[in-house]
Design a protein around this motif. Structure first.
Motif, PDB file in Angstrom:
ATOM      1  N   HIS A  76       0.869  -1.170   0.130  1.00  0.00           N
ATOM      2  CA  HIS A  76      -0.033   0.047  -0.188  1.00  0.00           C
ATOM      3  C   HIS A  76       0.795   1.146   0.018  1.00  0.00           C
ATOM      4  O   HIS A  76       1.975   1.322   0.761  1.00  0.00           O
ATOM      5  CB  HIS A  76      -0.867   0.038   1.289  1.00  0.00           C
ATOM      6  CG  HIS A  76      -1.813  -1.055   1.270  1.00  0.00           C
ATOM      7  ND1 HIS A  76      -1.931  -2.210   1.486  1.00  0.00           N
ATOM      8  CD2 HIS A  76      -3.154  -0.913   0.538  1.00  0.00           C
ATOM      9  CE1 HIS A  76      -3.015  -2.707   1.375  1.00  0.00           C
ATOM     10  NE2 HIS A  76      -3.878  -2.108   0.883  1.00  0.00           N
ATOM     11  N   TRP A 124      -4.171   2.999 -18.269  1.00  0.00           N
ATOM     12  CA  TRP A 124      -5.025   1.983 -18.340  1.00  0.00           C
ATOM     13  C   TRP A 124      -5.330   1.626 -19.726  1.00  0.00           C
ATOM     14  O   TRP A 124      -5.558   2.250 -20.729  1.00  0.00           O
ATOM     15  CB  TRP A 124      -6.343   2.286 -17.462  1.00  0.00           C
ATOM     16  CG  TRP A 124      -7.168   1.053 -17.286  1.00  0.00           C
ATOM     17  CD1 TRP A 124      -6.975   0.222 -15.965  1.00  0.00           C
ATOM     18  CD2 TRP A 124      -8.234   0.441 -17.852  1.00  0.00           C
ATOM     19  NE1 TRP A 124      -7.772  -0.633 -15.881  1.00  0.00           N
ATOM     20  CE2 TRP A 124      -8.411  -0.861 -17.376  1.00  0.00           C
ATOM     21  CE3 TRP A 124      -8.509   0.393 -19.384  1.00  0.00           C
ATOM     22  CZ2 TRP A 124      -9.373  -1.649 -17.805  1.00  0.00           C
ATOM     23  CZ3 TRP A 124      -9.716  -0.366 -19.840  1.00  0.00           C
ATOM     24  CH2 TRP A 124      -9.854  -1.495 -19.132  1.00  0.00           C
ATOM     25  N   ASP A 182      -8.125  -2.219  -7.817  1.00  0.00           N
ATOM     26  CA  ASP A 182      -6.775  -2.498  -7.274  1.00  0.00           C
ATOM     27  C   ASP A 182      -6.843  -3.524  -6.177  1.00  0.00           C
ATOM     28  O   ASP A 182      -7.785  -4.253  -6.248  1.00  0.00           O
ATOM     29  CB  ASP A 182      -6.114  -1.179  -6.670  1.00  0.00           C
ATOM     30  CG  ASP A 182      -6.843  -0.540  -5.338  1.00  0.00           C
ATOM     31  OD1 ASP A 182      -8.021  -1.413  -4.955  1.00  0.00           O
ATOM     32  OD2 ASP A 182      -6.526   0.353  -4.866  1.00  0.00           O
ATOM     33  N   ARG A 232     -10.592   1.245 -10.814  1.00  0.00           N
ATOM     34  CA  ARG A 232      -9.543   1.709 -11.662  1.00  0.00           C
ATOM     35  C   ARG A 232     -10.261   2.478 -12.691  1.00  0.00           C
ATOM     36  O   ARG A 232     -11.534   2.276 -12.903  1.00  0.00           O
ATOM     37  CB  ARG A 232      -8.682   0.404 -12.229  1.00  0.00           C
ATOM     38  CG  ARG A 232      -7.738  -0.236 -11.490  1.00  0.00           C
ATOM     39  CD  ARG A 232      -6.460   0.430 -11.505  1.00  0.00           C
ATOM     40  NE  ARG A 232      -5.640  -0.389 -10.614  1.00  0.00           N
ATOM     41  CZ  ARG A 232      -4.308   0.024 -10.117  1.00  0.00           C
ATOM     42  NH1 ARG A 232      -3.918   1.038 -10.507  1.00  0.00           N
ATOM     43  NH2 ARG A 232      -3.519  -0.671  -9.289  1.00  0.00           N
ATOM     44  N   ASP A 249      -3.462   6.243 -14.958  1.00  0.00           N
ATOM     45  CA  ASP A 249      -3.652   5.456 -13.550  1.00  0.00           C
ATOM     46  C   ASP A 249      -2.672   5.160 -12.834  1.00  0.00           C
ATOM     47  O   ASP A 249      -1.485   5.517 -13.287  1.00  0.00           O
ATOM     48  CB  ASP A 249      -3.954   3.853 -14.273  1.00  0.00           C
ATOM     49  CG  ASP A 249      -4.758   3.005 -13.383  1.00  0.00           C
ATOM     50  OD1 ASP A 249      -4.976   3.264 -12.232  1.00  0.00           O
ATOM     51  OD2 ASP A 249      -4.892   1.881 -13.630  1.00  0.00           O
ATOM     52  N   ALA A 266      -0.067  -1.913  -7.580  1.00  0.00           N
ATOM     53  CA  ALA A 266      -1.246  -2.551  -7.221  1.00  0.00           C
ATOM     54  C   ALA A 266      -2.074  -1.915  -6.428  1.00  0.00           C
ATOM     55  O   ALA A 266      -3.463  -2.055  -6.195  1.00  0.00           O
ATOM     56  CB  ALA A 266      -0.887  -3.852  -6.408  1.00  0.00           C
ATOM     57  N   ASP A 267      -1.920  -0.642  -5.827  1.00  0.00           N
ATOM     58  CA  ASP A 267      -2.645   0.115  -4.969  1.00  0.00           C
ATOM     59  C   ASP A 267      -2.763   1.476  -5.620  1.00  0.00           C
ATOM     60  O   ASP A 267      -2.249   2.250  -5.629  1.00  0.00           O
ATOM     61  CB  ASP A 267      -2.121   0.273  -3.597  1.00  0.00           C
ATOM     62  CG  ASP A 267      -3.024   0.703  -2.370  1.00  0.00           C
ATOM     63  OD1 ASP A 267      -4.044   0.589  -2.344  1.00  0.00           O
ATOM     64  OD2 ASP A 267      -2.337   1.726  -1.811  1.00  0.00           O
ATOM     65  N   ILE A 268      -4.172   2.050  -5.286  1.00  0.00           N
ATOM     66  CA  ILE A 268      -4.604   3.340  -5.601  1.00  0.00           C
ATOM     67  C   ILE A 268      -4.766   3.935  -4.174  1.00  0.00           C
ATOM     68  O   ILE A 268      -5.507   3.373  -3.250  1.00  0.00           O
ATOM     69  CB  ILE A 268      -6.137   3.302  -6.260  1.00  0.00           C
ATOM     70  CG1 ILE A 268      -5.862   2.685  -7.668  1.00  0.00           C
ATOM     71  CG2 ILE A 268      -6.489   4.747  -6.383  1.00  0.00           C
ATOM     72  CD1 ILE A 268      -7.132   2.553  -8.614  1.00  0.00           C
TER      73      ILE A 268
END
Length: 78
Positions: A34, A49, A57, A63, A71, A75-77
């Motif tokens: 994260h 994207w 995510d 996404r 984007d 792996a984490d927004i």
């Protein structure tokens, strides 16, 4: 081939150099990816994207889902 990535060095093209990797960018760089507020802002728009990319995510956050949309690289927004 590197396309639409956050990279440590300048690979030109569609890639965004964010400098040397720093473990402070992540909650725990060994187990929890994260992003923290220490992550470079460029990571938030470094990726693009494309059809076939995940629609969510690692936490289930949406996404963009539209080809060519900026984007988060990773792996984490946040």
């Amino acid at each position: 081939m590197l396309d639409y990535n956050a990279t440590e060095t300048n690979h030109n093209g569609t890639n965004t150099p964010v400098g040397d990797f720093n473990t402070d960018w992540f909650s725990d760089a060994n187990a929890d990816f994260h992003l923290t507020p220490m992550a470079p802002a460029a990571i938030l728009t470094a990726a693009q994207w494309q059809s076939g990319d995940p629609l969510i995510d690692i936490d289930g956050d949406a996404r963009p889902g539209v080809d060519g949309s900026a984007d988060v690289a990773g792996a984490d927004i946040p």
